[in-house]
Each structure stands twice: as structure tokens, then as C-alpha cells.
Scaffold this active site. Structure first.
Site, PDB file in Angstrom:
ATOM      1  N   HIS A 166      -9.148  11.610   1.771  1.00 44.60           N
ATOM      2  CA  HIS A 166      -8.358  10.375   1.771  1.00 44.60           C
ATOM      3  C   HIS A 166      -7.045  10.514   2.551  1.00 44.60           C
ATOM      4  CE1 HIS A 166      -5.919   7.125  -0.337  1.00 44.60           C
ATOM      5  NE2 HIS A 166      -7.022   6.471  -0.036  1.00 44.60           N
ATOM      6  N   ASP A 203      -0.173  18.139  19.937  1.00 45.53           N
ATOM      7  CA  ASP A 203       0.525  19.003  20.910  1.00 45.53           C
ATOM      8  C   ASP A 203       1.497  19.996  20.278  1.00 45.53           C
ATOM      9  OD1 ASP A 203      -0.882  17.698  22.842  1.00 45.53           O
ATOM     10  OD2 ASP A 203       0.800  16.532  23.620  1.00 45.53           O
ATOM     11  N   HIS A 242       0.813  -1.209   0.000  1.00 47.54           N
ATOM     12  CA  HIS A 242       0.000   0.000   0.000  1.00 47.54           C
ATOM     13  C   HIS A 242       0.850   1.264   0.000  1.00 47.54           C
ATOM     14  CE1 HIS A 242      -3.293   2.613   1.902  1.00 47.54           C
ATOM     15  NE2 HIS A 242      -3.854   2.124   0.826  1.00 47.54           N
ATOM     16  N   LYS A 251       3.231   4.421  -1.094  1.00 45.04           N
ATOM     17  CA  LYS A 251       3.358   5.369  -2.198  1.00 45.04           C
ATOM     18  C   LYS A 251       4.677   6.103  -1.987  1.00 45.04           C
ATOM     19  CE  LYS A 251      -1.299   4.986  -1.475  1.00 45.04           C
ATOM     20  NZ  LYS A 251      -1.923   4.440  -0.256  1.00 45.04           N
ATOM     21  N   ASP A 308      17.214  10.472  -6.988  1.00 44.91           N
ATOM     22  CA  ASP A 308      18.641  10.571  -6.676  1.00 44.91           C
ATOM     23  C   ASP A 308      18.942  10.309  -5.199  1.00 44.91           C
ATOM     24  OD1 ASP A 308      19.029  11.215  -9.312  1.00 44.91           O
ATOM     25  OD2 ASP A 308      19.151  13.374  -8.978  1.00 44.91           O
ATOM     26  N   LYS A 331      -4.082  10.702   5.414  1.00 38.45           N
ATOM     27  CA  LYS A 331      -3.741   9.890   6.585  1.00 38.45           C
ATOM     28  C   LYS A 331      -2.749  10.697   7.432  1.00 38.45           C
ATOM     29  CE  LYS A 331      -4.365   6.654   3.052  1.00 38.45           C
ATOM     30  NZ  LYS A 331      -5.766   6.412   3.181  1.00 38.45           N
TER      31      LYS A 331
END
Length: 467
Positions: A385, A392, A209, A211, A216, A387
């Protein structure tokens, strides 16, 4: 006679699986659930267990001695010095699980939604001198995929090595024609656990999952955004897709490259030593960043432990943006305990859902969360979508992992942990702006929802561990 043999064989298979479950099962609730499924759902229970139920932390999906083909980066004196202060325990936890120490001297750029993200990605790819490494759960054909193809043609002619991994299920729609074009121009491309009849039950439920793009070994990208035109044009059903990505320039990008290198070995059985390029970072590169990667082959659920630790560490507030909050008992208990202790706990969840059963499962936990004082906001504009966790004014995580068992137990995931006050305040402001335009749920209103909704949510919760 034939029926008797079949019945005997079925009983022997079932008993063999029972022994396996008792020896290798991870959680008592799941052990009991699978035992009931095997003996109450003829044939189907066994097939479901083979597909979804086996404990991969006991029975490794892919046997791999990571130090056989490359050495993890050894923490320098500077790395060890960075593992201090209020987050020393979290830093140590991540290092012991993922072997990546926190690194200083990083520049960070918050990339909100598709247009901003892909403009930054294509700019970085244009400037590549040595290597381009990319891997995606979803890589869909369209305008974006064509732009990537054109850029790859150009960079390969300039002598840049391009390596690509795509997930065999998430990118199932990727055509043989497009893959052939990639290979023709010189891109080294491999699928992660593609459909194969001989290992269908062993691999279908375990997906990559992640991405990741690394240019370089110096400029890295990760977050929630896949390669799909819906991030530019929206979706006919869900409307505009909102998501967050992160650009890292500095030593933490090299650690992202190590994650790619491990996955590259898994899919190709080829070594791919991360490039070493010394570059000067422009601006004030003072962000402290730590990469945390996890998957079903690791000894511990590193992403779950990281999220759990951040929630437990919160003193003033913890704000979470995620479309798939289906907490296990530990995360649920941590969120409730924080809220009951006076911590401002807020969840920002998309009102639109891309799967009805997943949406029911997410909502099935709302009552328990609201009752403990957790604030829940439903984002109304398209599909959210992202995440993200911010807490704090001190710690942030952006990456690919949801708050559910699939991300913690079955998927290969990667997140960036950022120990930076200014960056945390930036994400806090963004969260509050999105929450301001969202619908706030109240406990009293929610418990009076229609019984039909409660029934759907109960059905969703029943399958929450399998989603």
C-alpha cells in the site's frame, strides 16, 4: 400531462448541466464523456455527474480565503537559499502551489510497516508537552484505537490539547460510542464532510485522504498507513499489509501542522495557530524537506504536477511504489517518454488487490507501459500500500497521494519531498529488495494474456476516471 412536465423538466436540467460542463469542464475527454452520459443514460447520467463529475477547481467545494485566519510561513533567507541546484524548479513549483518552502535541519526516520510505525507514533505521543494534532482517512476501532484513547486520557490530564479529524466516508464505521468517549475525555474531534442529505451530491466524492500526526508542532508523521489493526494483524483476504510511513523531526513538521490547521478550520470553523516550541534536534539534522499539499479547492493539481516534474527530471532511474497507478495522459506520457529516453523506469505494484475493478483499471495500462520499456514488478506477499517515488539517488517523495485522478483531482492529499542523497539510496535499496522477490512482467507474456482478462481491463479502464 404529468409525464410531459417531467420530461420537460428533465430536458431543462440536462441543458443546464450541459452549459455548466461547457463552461467549467477541465478536460476535453471528460467533457465529451459526461455529455454522452447525460443524454444516453436517462436520469442516471445526471445523478452520476452531480455525484462525480463537477469541476471543483472552477466551483470551489469550500470557499476559503486561507490568509483570513492564518499566515502561511514566510520563506526566510535560509529557505530561499535552499531553493537552488538541480531541483530548484521543482522546489519553486511546490512553493507556488502549496506555499511551503523547503526547510533544512530535519531528522528523518523511515518507518516500514505497522509495528515500527505505531511504536514510533506512540513514543512521540507519550512525550507530548503542548499539542497533539492527528487526522486520518481511515480510523477504525480495535486495539490501536483503544491504545490511542488511553494515551489521550493520560495526555489531556497532563494539560496537552488533543485535536482530531477523521474522514466522514473513510471512517464511516467509527461508532458513536467511541466518538462519545473521545469527547468525554476532552478530545476535540470533527468529521471531514460527513454524510448529510442536503449536500450528499456535493461532497460524497471529495474526501480527505491525508494521514497526519503532529506533536508539539515539532514531530510529524505522514505516509500511507491508516489507523487500522490490519497493519498489525493482517487481513483475512489480502494477508499482511505492507506500507511506508515517515517521521519528521524539525521545521518541516511545523509545515505539516499548517496543513492540519487549514483542515481544522474547514471542519470546525475554529482558528488553531500552530504552536511554537524551540527544541534542540538530536543527531545530524541535515535533511532538506518540502511539504506539498493538494486538494480539489486548489487552483492547480499540485500533486500531479509534482509527480510529473519528478518523472521528467529523472536522468538515470525512477522507481515508483504504489498500489493505484491509474495514470492520466500527462503521467502516462511522462513515464513512457522517460523509459524510451533510456531512463530506468520501474513500477512496484501489489499483486493482490483490495478492489477488483480498481485492479482491472490498474492492469489496463500495463500493455502501454511495458511496450515503452517501463519495467513492472508485482509484489506477491500480502497487500503493498506504499506511495513512494525515488529518483537518481537524489529526490524522494513519501505521502498519501496515489498516481490516479482521484488523488490528483478529488482528494485532499499531502506528501513530503526529500532532497537527500542518503535517504534516496535507503529507499532505492528497499525498492530493489522488494522488487527482487516480486514477479517481473514481460511485454510478450502480457499481451498473450486471456481475452477475458483484456475484457475486464477494458471495463476497468472505462471507469478509471471515476475510481
Amino acid at each position: 400531462m404529468g409525464l410531459h412536465i417531467a420530461y420537460t423538466l428533465y430536458i431543462l436540467i440536462a441543458l443546464t448541466l450541459v452549459v455548466s460542463i461547457l463552461l467549467h469542464g477541465a478536460k476535453p475527454s471528460k467533457i465529451l464523456g459526461w455529455l454522452l452520459a447525460i443524454f444516453t443514460v436517462p436520469v442516471g447520467g445526471i445523478l452520476l455527474y452531480l455525484l462525480l463529475g463537477r469541476n471543483r477547481r472552477k466551483n470551489k467545494l469550500i470557499l476559503l480565503k486561507k490568509d483570513r485566519f492564518f499566515k502561511f510561513p514566510k520563506p526566510t533567507i535560509a529557505h530561499m537559499a535552499a531553493m537552488r541546484g538541480q531541483f530548484k524548479r521543482i522546489m519553486t513549483l511546490v512553493y507556488r502551489n502549496s506555499h511551503f518552502p523547503p526547510t533544512e535541519g530535519n531528522n528523518l526516520y523511515l518507518l516500514k510497516d505497522g509495528k515500527t510505525t505505531f511504536e514510533a507514533i506512540f513514543k512521540a505521543l507519550e512525550a507530548a508537552k503542548s499539542t497533539i494534532h492527528l487526522q486520518y482517512y481511515i480510523f477504525e476501532e480495535g486495539e490501536l484505537a483503544d491504545t490511542f484513547l488511553d494515551l489521550f486520557v493520560k495526555k489531556i490530564k497532563e494539560g496537552v490539547s488533543v485535536r482530531m479529524i477523521y474522514d466522514g466516508v473513510g471512517s464511516f464505521s467509527l461508532s458513536k460510542k467511541y466518538l462519545a468517549k473521545l469527547q468525554e475525555i476532552g478530545v476535540e474531534v470533527y468529521p471531514f464532510l460527513p454524510f448529510k442529505f442536503g449536500r450528499f451530491f456535493r461532497t460524497l466524492n471529495y474526501r480527505n485522504h491525508r494521514k497526519i500526526i503532529v506533536v508539539d508542532g515539532f514531530i510529524g508523521f505522514t505516509g500511507g498507513i491508516n489507523i487500522s489493526d490490519k497493519y498489525l494483524k493482517g487481513d483475512e483476504t489480502l494477508g499482511k499489509w505492507h506500507d511506508m510511513h515517515l517521521q519528521i523531526i524539525g521545521p518541516a513538521a511545523k509545515h505539516l501542522d499548517y496543513v492540519f490547521v487549514m483542515d481544522w478550520y474547514l471542519v470546525s470553523q475554529k482558528d488553531c495557530t500552530p504552536v511554537k516550541i524551540d527544541r534542540t534536534i538530536e543527531g545530524d539534522a541535515n535533511s532538506l524537506v518540502q511539504i506539498v499539499a493538494g486538494g480539489p479547492d486548489d487552483d492547480f493539481a499540485s500533486l500531479e504536477q509534482t509527480y510529473f516534474s519528478i518523472i521528467n527530471k529523472a536522468k538515470k532511474y525512477i522507481y515508483i511504489t504504489n498500489p493505484y497507478i491509474i495514470p492520466g495522459q500527462a503521467i502516462l506520457q511522462a513515464l513512457q517518454t522517460a523509459a524510451l529516453s533510456g531512463v530506468d523506469v520501474r513500477l512496484l505494484i501489489s499483486e493482490q488487490v483490495d478492489s477488483k475493478i480498481v485492479g482491472w483499471s490498474v492492469r489496463s495500462y500495463f500493455e502501454a507501459l511495458l511496450k515503452s520499456g517501463v519495467k513492472i514488478n508485482l509484489f506477491p506477499d500480502g497487500f503493498l500500500h506504499s506511495k513512494i517515488i525515488v529518483s537518481d539517488d537524489a529526490i524522494t517523495t513519501i505521502g498519501t497521494a496515489n498516481l490516479d485522478d482521484r488523488s490528483f483531482e478529488q482528494n485532499y492529499e499531502v506528501n513530503a519531498l526529500i532532497y537527500d542523497e542518503a535517504f534516496a539510496k535507503l529507499l532505492k535499496t528497499d525498492f530493489l529488495n522488494d522488487a527482487h522477490i516480486s514477479k517481473s512482467l514481460s511485454y510478450t507474456e502480457f499481451i498473450n494474456r486471456p481475452w477475458s482478462d483484456k475484457l475486464k481491463e477494458g471495463f476497468g479502464k472505462l471507469f478509471s476516471a471515476l475510481l
